[in-house]
Design a protein around this motif. Structure first.
Motif, PDB file in Angstrom:
ATOM      1  N   GLY A  37       0.789  -1.226   0.000  1.00 32.94           N
ATOM      2  CA  GLY A  37       0.000   0.000   0.000  1.00 32.94           C
ATOM      3  C   GLY A  37       0.816   1.268   0.000  1.00 32.94           C
ATOM      4  N   ASP A  38       2.126   1.181   0.241  1.00 30.75           N
ATOM      5  CA  ASP A  38       2.978   2.376   0.213  1.00 30.75           C
ATOM      6  C   ASP A  38       3.010   2.967  -1.196  1.00 30.75           C
ATOM      7  OD1 ASP A  38       3.644   2.332   2.867  1.00 30.75           O
ATOM      8  OD2 ASP A  38       5.638   1.449   2.584  1.00 30.75           O
ATOM      9  N   THR A  39       3.067   4.279  -1.263  1.00 30.92           N
ATOM     10  CA  THR A  39       3.241   4.975  -2.534  1.00 30.92           C
ATOM     11  C   THR A  39       4.709   5.318  -2.683  1.00 30.92           C
ATOM     12  OG1 THR A  39       1.009   5.924  -2.477  1.00 30.92           O
ATOM     13  CG2 THR A  39       2.622   7.001  -3.897  1.00 30.92           C
ATOM     14  N   VAL A  58       7.027  -6.189  -4.872  1.00 32.68           N
ATOM     15  CA  VAL A  58       6.463  -5.874  -6.184  1.00 32.68           C
ATOM     16  C   VAL A  58       5.809  -4.499  -6.129  1.00 32.68           C
ATOM     17  CG1 VAL A  58       4.831  -6.543  -7.993  1.00 32.68           C
ATOM     18  CG2 VAL A  58       6.024  -8.319  -6.680  1.00 32.68           C
ATOM     19  N   VAL A  59       6.087  -3.679  -7.137  1.00 36.20           N
ATOM     20  CA  VAL A  59       5.491  -2.349  -7.264  1.00 36.20           C
ATOM     21  C   VAL A  59       4.633  -2.330  -8.519  1.00 36.20           C
ATOM     22  CG1 VAL A  59       5.939   0.123  -7.595  1.00 36.20           C
ATOM     23  CG2 VAL A  59       7.419  -1.232  -6.090  1.00 36.20           C
ATOM     24  N   ALA A  60       3.398  -1.855  -8.398  1.00 38.74           N
ATOM     25  CA  ALA A  60       2.504  -1.690  -9.540  1.00 38.74           C
ATOM     26  C   ALA A  60       2.514  -0.240  -9.979  1.00 38.74           C
ATOM     27  CB  ALA A  60       1.084  -2.115  -9.181  1.00 38.74           C
ATOM     28  N   LEU A  61       2.607  -0.012 -11.262  1.00 37.83           N
ATOM     29  CA  LEU A  61       2.499   1.336 -11.823  1.00 37.83           C
ATOM     30  C   LEU A  61       1.070   1.519 -12.301  1.00 37.83           C
ATOM     31  CD1 LEU A  61       5.844   1.437 -13.818  1.00 37.83           C
ATOM     32  CD2 LEU A  61       5.374   2.250 -11.503  1.00 37.83           C
ATOM     33  N   ARG A  90      14.914  13.613 -14.189  1.00 35.93           N
ATOM     34  CA  ARG A  90      14.619  15.025 -14.408  1.00 35.93           C
ATOM     35  C   ARG A  90      13.200  15.240 -14.941  1.00 35.93           C
ATOM     36  NH1 ARG A  90      20.321  16.122 -17.576  1.00 35.93           N
ATOM     37  NH2 ARG A  90      21.688  15.921 -15.757  1.00 35.93           N
ATOM     38  N   LEU A  91      12.569  14.159 -15.397  1.00 41.85           N
ATOM     39  CA  LEU A  91      11.236  14.264 -15.966  1.00 41.85           C
ATOM     40  C   LEU A  91      10.215  13.656 -15.013  1.00 41.85           C
ATOM     41  CD1 LEU A  91      12.070  13.161 -19.629  1.00 41.85           C
ATOM     42  CD2 LEU A  91      11.932  15.479 -18.713  1.00 41.85           C
ATOM     43  N   PRO A  92       9.078  14.306 -14.795  1.00 42.49           N
ATOM     44  CA  PRO A  92       8.058  13.739 -13.898  1.00 42.49           C
ATOM     45  C   PRO A  92       7.404  12.518 -14.539  1.00 42.49           C
ATOM     46  CG  PRO A  92       7.228  15.713 -14.971  1.00 42.49           C
ATOM     47  CD  PRO A  92       8.680  15.619 -15.344  1.00 42.49           C
ATOM     48  N   PRO A  93       7.166  11.466 -13.775  1.00 39.35           N
ATOM     49  CA  PRO A  93       6.512  10.281 -14.328  1.00 39.35           C
ATOM     50  C   PRO A  93       5.032  10.532 -14.597  1.00 39.35           C
ATOM     51  CG  PRO A  93       6.781  10.035 -11.968  1.00 39.35           C
ATOM     52  CD  PRO A  93       7.492  11.304 -12.353  1.00 39.35           C
ATOM     53  N   ALA A  94       4.487   9.769 -15.538  1.00 37.89           N
ATOM     54  CA  ALA A  94       3.069   9.900 -15.876  1.00 37.89           C
ATOM     55  C   ALA A  94       2.208   8.979 -15.038  1.00 37.89           C
ATOM     56  CB  ALA A  94       2.856   9.599 -17.362  1.00 37.89           C
ATOM     57  N   VAL A  95       2.842   8.098 -14.266  1.00 35.60           N
ATOM     58  CA  VAL A  95       2.110   7.116 -13.469  1.00 35.60           C
ATOM     59  C   VAL A  95       2.560   7.188 -12.019  1.00 35.60           C
ATOM     60  CG1 VAL A  95       1.782   5.546 -15.422  1.00 35.60           C
ATOM     61  CG2 VAL A  95       3.813   5.315 -13.972  1.00 35.60           C
ATOM     62  N   SER A  96       1.758   6.582 -11.148  1.00 35.93           N
ATOM     63  CA  SER A  96       2.135   6.441  -9.739  1.00 35.93           C
ATOM     64  C   SER A  96       2.578   5.011  -9.477  1.00 35.93           C
ATOM     65  CB  SER A  96       0.952   6.798  -8.833  1.00 35.93           C
ATOM     66  OG  SER A  96       0.607   8.164  -8.963  1.00 35.93           O
ATOM     67  N   GLY A  97       3.387   4.832  -8.452  1.00 32.19           N
ATOM     68  CA  GLY A  97       3.863   3.506  -8.080  1.00 32.19           C
ATOM     69  C   GLY A  97       3.340   3.116  -6.712  1.00 32.19           C
ATOM     70  N   LEU A  98       2.576   2.016  -6.652  1.00 30.13           N
ATOM     71  CA  LEU A  98       2.017   1.504  -5.400  1.00 30.13           C
ATOM     72  C   LEU A  98       2.611   0.134  -5.108  1.00 30.13           C
ATOM     73  CD1 LEU A  98      -1.772   2.377  -5.903  1.00 30.13           C
ATOM     74  CD2 LEU A  98      -0.010   3.737  -4.745  1.00 30.13           C
ATOM     75  N   VAL A  99       2.976  -0.086  -3.863  1.00 27.23           N
ATOM     76  CA  VAL A  99       3.541  -1.373  -3.467  1.00 27.23           C
ATOM     77  C   VAL A  99       2.427  -2.411  -3.391  1.00 27.23           C
ATOM     78  CG1 VAL A  99       4.780  -2.627  -1.675  1.00 27.23           C
ATOM     79  CG2 VAL A  99       5.428  -0.269  -2.218  1.00 27.23           C
ATOM     80  N   GLN A 100       2.527  -3.442  -4.232  1.00 21.57           N
ATOM     81  CA  GLN A 100       1.560  -4.547  -4.215  1.00 21.57           C
ATOM     82  C   GLN A 100       1.927  -5.589  -3.181  1.00 21.57           C
ATOM     83  OE1 GLN A 100       1.592  -6.050  -8.213  1.00 21.57           O
ATOM     84  NE2 GLN A 100      -0.274  -4.980  -8.755  1.00 21.57           N
ATOM     85  N   VAL A 101       3.196  -5.935  -3.160  1.00 20.19           N
ATOM     86  CA  VAL A 101       3.718  -6.914  -2.205  1.00 20.19           C
ATOM     87  C   VAL A 101       4.891  -6.265  -1.488  1.00 20.19           C
ATOM     88  CG1 VAL A 101       4.707  -9.205  -1.885  1.00 20.19           C
ATOM     89  CG2 VAL A 101       3.024  -8.823  -3.712  1.00 20.19           C
ATOM     90  N   GLY A 102       4.774  -6.129  -0.188  1.00 20.89           N
ATOM     91  CA  GLY A 102       5.813  -5.475   0.581  1.00 20.89           C
ATOM     92  C   GLY A 102       7.097  -6.276   0.636  1.00 20.89           C
TER      93      GLY A 102
END
Length: 259
Positions: A37-39, A58-61, A90-102
């Motif tokens: 659940g961590d971002t 595992v991190v989900a984008l 240097r470039l902002p990502p278009a997606v967020s990353g959420l931890v699926q499996v800690g």
């Protein structure tokens, strides 16, 4: 505590580096642990770090819409990296990353990676290859979400998570899986019931077990296998049968000014 150069890191991308390339970044790798659940990546904000998931982390984008819904665009485990390896942070990502499996990760400042790539053609070559595979996953999942039925997409997703955790019983809830696939939880529950009746999976509280990997692969769409084949061709040993072998970069790429 710095990471020892000769020791296995638990991340296949890092372990594919030669000793000399690994030595360029090993002193700057910071071990961290994230929980489910961590971002770890925020869309639109600078990605000044590169994260290397280790072991079963595992991190989900994901992409979120204005009405609060979200859908998975890719997932990254011990096979790769997430964050500022593209655009050198240097470039902002278009997606967020959420931890699926800690689990444990290694964090590296994107600037440190940029400096190391400037000192080593082979290190730069490896990350260019990984970026290609990462893009291939994004494209294939985009096509999968548009063209394939939810049953096949669900099985493809479970296969990908199994690849990254290495276990048959996957720590995933109906709610999270429904969110990743962009469907209602009640609808997903019906789909999982059908797949269970077919003998492909067993559904438990907070977990889903793959009962027959071969049968699940046959019932899933071709997207999972297509990404695997592409990555095996581009990254060689990192995704091949001998996962801990060293990668031998193509000489022309290693010496090219456009690499």
């Amino acid at each position: 505590m710095p990471i020892e150069t000769a020791a296995s890191t638990g991340n296949l991308l890092l372990d594919a580096l030669s000793d000399s390339d690994h030595a360029l970044i090993a002193p700057h790798l910071e071990p961290l642990t994230f929980v489910k659940g961590d971002t770890v990546l925020v869309a639109g904000s600078a990605a000044s770090y590169v994260l290397f998931p280790r072991e079963q982390a595992v991190v989900a984008l994901v992409v979120a819409t204005r009405d609060g819904r979200m859908a998975e665009t890719a997932s990254v485990g011990h096979d790769g990296a997430v964050g500022g390896f593209i655009g050198q942070g240097r470039l902002p990502p278009a997606v967020s990353g959420l931890v699926q499996v800690g689990g444990p990760v290694l964090r590296l400042e994107a600037e440190r990676l940029r400096q190391a790539e400037g000192q080593s053609d082979t290190l730069r070559d490896l990350f260019a290859r990984y970026a290609d595979c990462f893009l291939a996953q994004l494209i294939q999942i985009g096509a999968c979400n548009a063209l394939h039925p939810i049953e096949q997409r669900c099985l493809r997703w479970l296969l990908s998570l199994q690849d990254r955790t290495g276990v048959d019983t996957l720590p995933i809830t109906h709610e999270v899986l429904a969110s990743m696939l962009g469907v209602q939880r009640t609808y997903l529950t019906r789909i999982l019931r059908v797949l269970q009746e077919q003998g492909l999976i067993r559904v438990g509280r907070g977990r889903i077990t793959i009962l027959d990997r071969r049968a699940v692969s046959a019932a899933a769409c071709e997207c999972h296998a297509r990404v695997q084949l592409h990555c095996e061709a581009v990254l060689g040993a990192v995704y091949g049968a001998h996962r801990h072998a060293r990668i031998q970069p193509v000489e022309a790429v290693g010496t090219s000014a456009s690499a």
